[in-house]
Design an enzyme around this catalytic site. Structure first.
Site, short mmCIF file in Angstrom:
data_model
loop_
_atom_site.label_atom_id
_atom_site.label_comp_id
_atom_site.label_asym_id
_atom_site.label_seq_id
_atom_site.Cartn_x
_atom_site.Cartn_y
_atom_site.Cartn_z
N ASP A 47 -7.92 -9.98 -1.94
CA ASP A 47 -6.57 -9.24 -2.44
C ASP A 47 -6.85 -7.60 -2.00
O ASP A 47 -8.36 -6.77 -0.98
CB ASP A 47 -7.21 -8.43 -3.70
CG ASP A 47 -6.20 -8.11 -4.32
OD1 ASP A 47 -4.94 -7.52 -4.33
OD2 ASP A 47 -6.35 -7.18 -5.61
N ASP A 48 -5.89 -7.45 -0.74
CA ASP A 48 -6.35 -5.89 0.06
C ASP A 48 -6.84 -6.23 1.39
O ASP A 48 -7.45 -5.38 1.90
CB ASP A 48 -6.79 -4.89 -1.04
CG ASP A 48 -4.97 -3.90 -1.84
OD1 ASP A 48 -4.40 -4.13 -2.01
OD2 ASP A 48 -5.92 -3.04 -2.37
N CYS A 85 0.45 -5.40 -3.79
CA CYS A 85 0.11 -7.11 -5.26
C CYS A 85 0.06 -7.81 -5.97
O CYS A 85 0.77 -9.05 -6.10
CB CYS A 85 -1.76 -5.99 -6.25
SG CYS A 85 -2.76 -5.14 -5.29
N ARG A 89 2.26 -11.39 -5.60
CA ARG A 89 1.70 -12.22 -6.99
C ARG A 89 2.77 -13.26 -7.60
O ARG A 89 3.74 -14.19 -7.82
CB ARG A 89 1.48 -11.92 -8.47
CG ARG A 89 -0.43 -11.43 -7.25
CD ARG A 89 -1.57 -10.53 -7.54
NE ARG A 89 -2.70 -10.79 -7.74
CZ ARG A 89 -3.65 -10.30 -6.53
NH1 ARG A 89 -2.23 -9.49 -6.12
NH2 ARG A 89 -4.38 -10.49 -6.12
N LYS A 149 -7.68 -12.80 -10.47
CA LYS A 149 -6.70 -11.39 -10.61
C LYS A 149 -5.14 -11.94 -10.93
O LYS A 149 -5.12 -12.47 -10.43
CB LYS A 149 -6.29 -10.33 -9.78
CG LYS A 149 -5.24 -9.32 -9.59
CD LYS A 149 -5.73 -8.76 -9.26
CE LYS A 149 -4.53 -7.61 -8.48
NZ LYS A 149 -4.61 -6.53 -7.37
N HIS A 151 -2.37 -9.82 -13.30
CA HIS A 151 -1.72 -8.67 -12.15
C HIS A 151 -0.19 -8.96 -12.60
O HIS A 151 0.94 -9.38 -11.64
CB HIS A 151 -2.06 -8.12 -11.59
CG HIS A 151 -1.56 -6.73 -10.91
ND1 HIS A 151 -1.56 -6.44 -9.37
CD2 HIS A 151 -0.99 -6.04 -11.66
CE1 HIS A 151 -1.62 -5.45 -9.41
NE2 HIS A 151 -1.19 -4.56 -10.97
N HIS A 238 -10.90 -5.71 -2.70
CA HIS A 238 -9.48 -4.48 -3.37
C HIS A 238 -10.55 -3.60 -3.60
O HIS A 238 -11.84 -3.86 -4.30
CB HIS A 238 -8.36 -5.25 -4.34
CG HIS A 238 -7.60 -3.71 -5.22
ND1 HIS A 238 -7.65 -3.02 -5.60
CD2 HIS A 238 -7.00 -3.90 -5.06
CE1 HIS A 238 -6.98 -2.46 -5.98
NE2 HIS A 238 -5.51 -2.90 -5.90
N ASP A 342 -3.09 -11.11 -0.02
CA ASP A 342 -1.56 -10.67 -1.21
C ASP A 342 -0.66 -9.69 -0.08
O ASP A 342 0.24 -9.16 -0.34
CB ASP A 342 -2.01 -10.18 -2.36
CG ASP A 342 -3.74 -9.29 -2.04
OD1 ASP A 342 -3.35 -8.75 -1.74
OD2 ASP A 342 -2.66 -8.09 -3.86
N ASN A 343 -1.51 -9.03 0.40
CA ASN A 343 -0.83 -7.46 1.34
C ASN A 343 -1.66 -7.07 2.82
O ASN A 343 -2.48 -7.44 2.62
CB ASN A 343 0.01 -6.34 0.24
CG ASN A 343 -1.50 -6.02 -0.01
OD1 ASN A 343 -1.64 -5.53 -1.27
ND2 ASN A 343 -2.81 -5.43 0.18
N LYS A 386 -0.63 -1.93 3.72
CA LYS A 386 -0.09 -2.75 2.10
C LYS A 386 1.21 -1.02 2.39
O LYS A 386 0.74 0.08 2.20
CB LYS A 386 -1.54 -2.06 1.23
CG LYS A 386 -1.05 -2.08 -0.08
CD LYS A 386 -1.63 -1.97 -0.87
CE LYS A 386 -1.86 -1.89 -2.47
NZ LYS A 386 -3.26 -1.91 -3.78
#
Length: 551
Positions: A47-48, A85, A89, A149, A151, A238, A342-343, A386
């Site tokens: 994540d991130d 994010c 997903r 996560k 989301h 993240h 994710d990004n 991002k």
């Protein structure tokens, strides 16, 4: 490749062997046992994280477990996410563009309808006009589990993982939580129950893995022939910047030379590894000179980066626990394991990070970030972050590990053909034998937007996407077709400009050739406009107006 492989991980590498598809080695020494035709499937998402943060993509962070998965599997250098994010997903879980799922922008935060614009593509939760990976694979006989996560919606229980195909769930429903003390409304949910965390030694990355291992063990109870699908969605790295002290200690002295030095070191390693080509350029530095900061600020920024790296390190340790568990359970050979992010790296919090410095290395705080300057290093050699659709926003590492279907001659191979998130659904459908439906639970389901990556996994080269692929997020736009990418950064109504890049020659997007090829620009822009109309993408200024009225 960095020589950072631990003894246990090295043992894993030695143990890996090619499997025919029906037979595997029984590591107890008791001969050969049959494996199910359908592979177990594990999808791991960070994540991130920046494109070049992990070791096998050029980073200095200690990630021996991911590195070894890449050595014994495949690395994709041009795989794409959606730059944010929850749209990522939504696309990952459905095989569709995020606008088709109702998450064209963001998911609603806890106790709010902030991102519900009342428009089909902008509802702020995953709609029912799709089938999730869990729902699809369940129909193919898979047991389905998720840790991490979600989301994709949380205000109503029918938006939660168990109501979207998962048999078990442990994790967070919103987009972020405190790593040591996750509390409502950003606390832990187990299945459909809210859980209070009282363990003083709790760390969320470890807890996600603990429950993932428990789910794998549960899958072996009863009918062991049933394959399982595990979606393990870590929140690392993240924000908030939070990690165990023993992991931070590994990096306290690593970043004292600043972000420019890190970028230059990574750039050279990436060329040596073949992640980028010798002709690729390092994008212009998007940060102040390290020497311009005070001694106190340099110390703070060094610590922020150390904690961020520690979060990645801890995630890698947990991935090692997962792989060791698979190996010890005799499940590794016929498990398709996919890792991605994710990004692009997150520049939120300003140039030098967000949140109070005094909250670093405590359990206090929610928004603690490392800032744009370090994000620029994490995304080496690319531009942007991002939110944006230049390569720094959407390029992700992608590692595919499947010993039963990857021959010795293919292991460690770098795949340069490009792909994007909807390809995961198409790939999992093929390997599982699942039939993708036209209608699910009385809802019409759009066709899959992706293409299967199985030919590439099995060593058959060739461009997967013959048709263009598209992006839109917060008014930023992009389309890729072959070597060419058309991209636009949102700068306000009537202030925008299409940029054109030949990524085969200019992966870092340093030379805009739009004025040299206006015909190609017009052709690709028309493709994007047609796609946007079909997917109900709204002009960003209209979405901004609705958001302002909701305040």
């Amino acid at each position: 490749m960095k020589n950072l492989i631990s003894g246990s991980v090295l043992a894993l590498g030695i143990a890996l062997s090619v499997c025919g598809c029906k037979q595997k080695e029984n590591r107890s020494g008791e001969g050969e046992t049959a494996t199910p035709d359908k592979p177990n499937i594990i999808l791991i998402m960070s994540d991130d994280m920046g494109y070049s943060d992990i070791g096998t993509y050029g980073g200095e962070v200690n990630t021996p477990n991911l590195d070894l998965l890449a050595e014994n599997g495949l690395r994709f250098t041009q795989f794409y996410n959606t730059a944010r994010c929850c749209p990522t997903r939504a696309s990952l879980m459905t095989g569709l563009y995020p606008h088709q799922t109702g998450i064209g922008h963001m998911t609603n935060p806890p106790k709010s309808d902030q991102h519900d614009m009342g428009l089909p593509a902008y509802r702020g939760f995953l709609n029912k006009n799709n089938i999730t990976l869990a729902e699809l694979l369940k129909q193919a006989g898979y047991k389905t589990y998720m840790a991490g996560k979600w989301h994709l919606g949380m205000e109503k229980e029918d938006q939660w993982p168990l109501q979207r195909g998962f048999d078990r769930f442990y994790g967070i429903l919103p987009g972020a939580a405190n790593y040591f003390e996750p509390r409502a409304p950003r606390g832990i949910t187990a299945d459909n129950e809210q859980v209070e965390i009282t363990d003083k030694n709790y760390y969320i990355t470890d807890a996600f893995t603990d429950h993932a291992l428990q789910f794998i063990d549960e899958s072996r109870e009863g009918d062991e022939s049933s394959p399982f699908f595990l979606y393990l969605a870590y929140t690392a790295p993240h924000w908030p910047l939070q990690a165990p002290k023993e992991d931070i200690d590994k990096y306290r002295d690593r970043y004292g030379a600043g972000w420019k030095a890190v970028r230059e070191e990574r750039f050279e390693r990436m060329k040596e590894m073949g992640i980028i080509s010798e002709g690729d350029m390092l994008s212009e530095q998007d940060s102040p000179e390290w020497e311009s900061l005070s001694d106190e600020k340099r110390a703070e920024m060094t610590l922020r980066r150390a904690i961020y790296s520690a979060q990645i390190d801890r995630m890698d340790q947990n991935i090692g626990r997962l792989v060791d568990h698979l190996r010890n359970s005799g499940l590794l050979e016929n498990t398709l394991l996919v890792f991605l992010n994710d990004n692009g790296a997150c520049a939120e919090g300003g140039m030098l990070g967000g949140g109070k410095a005094e909250n670093l290395e405590t359990t206090t705080g929610y928004f603690l970030s490392y800032g744009q300057a370090w994000a620029n290093a994490s995304n080496t050699p690319f531009r942007k972050y991002k939110h944006w659709l230049h390569e720094g926003g959407i390029a992700t590492p992608l590692i595919v590990h499947w010993p039963a279907h990857t021959g010795k001659e293919e292991r460690g191979k770098i795949i340069r053909e490009y792909g994007f998130l909807p390809d995961i659904m198409a790939t999992f459908a093929e390997v599982s034998g699942a039939a993708y439906p036209r209608n699910y639970k009385n809802h019409d389901i759009p066709p899959m937007e992706g293409k299967s990556l199985v030919p590439l996994i099995e060593g058959n080269p060739g461009q997967v996407h013959q048709q263009p692929i598209f992006w839109e997020h917060e008014g930023n736009k992009a389309v890729r077709l072959g070597d060419y990418k058309l991209v636009m950064e949102w700068k306000g109504k009537d202030k925008n400009h299409w940029e054109l890049y030949n990524l085969a020659e200019d992966r870092s997007e340093e030379h805009d050739i739009s004025e040299e090829e206006p015909g190609r620009v017009n052709e690709m822009a028309a493709m994007w406009t047609k796609w946007a109309e079909e997917k109900q993408v709204e002009p960003w200024d209209r979405i901004l107006d609705i958001m302002n009225r909701k305040k």
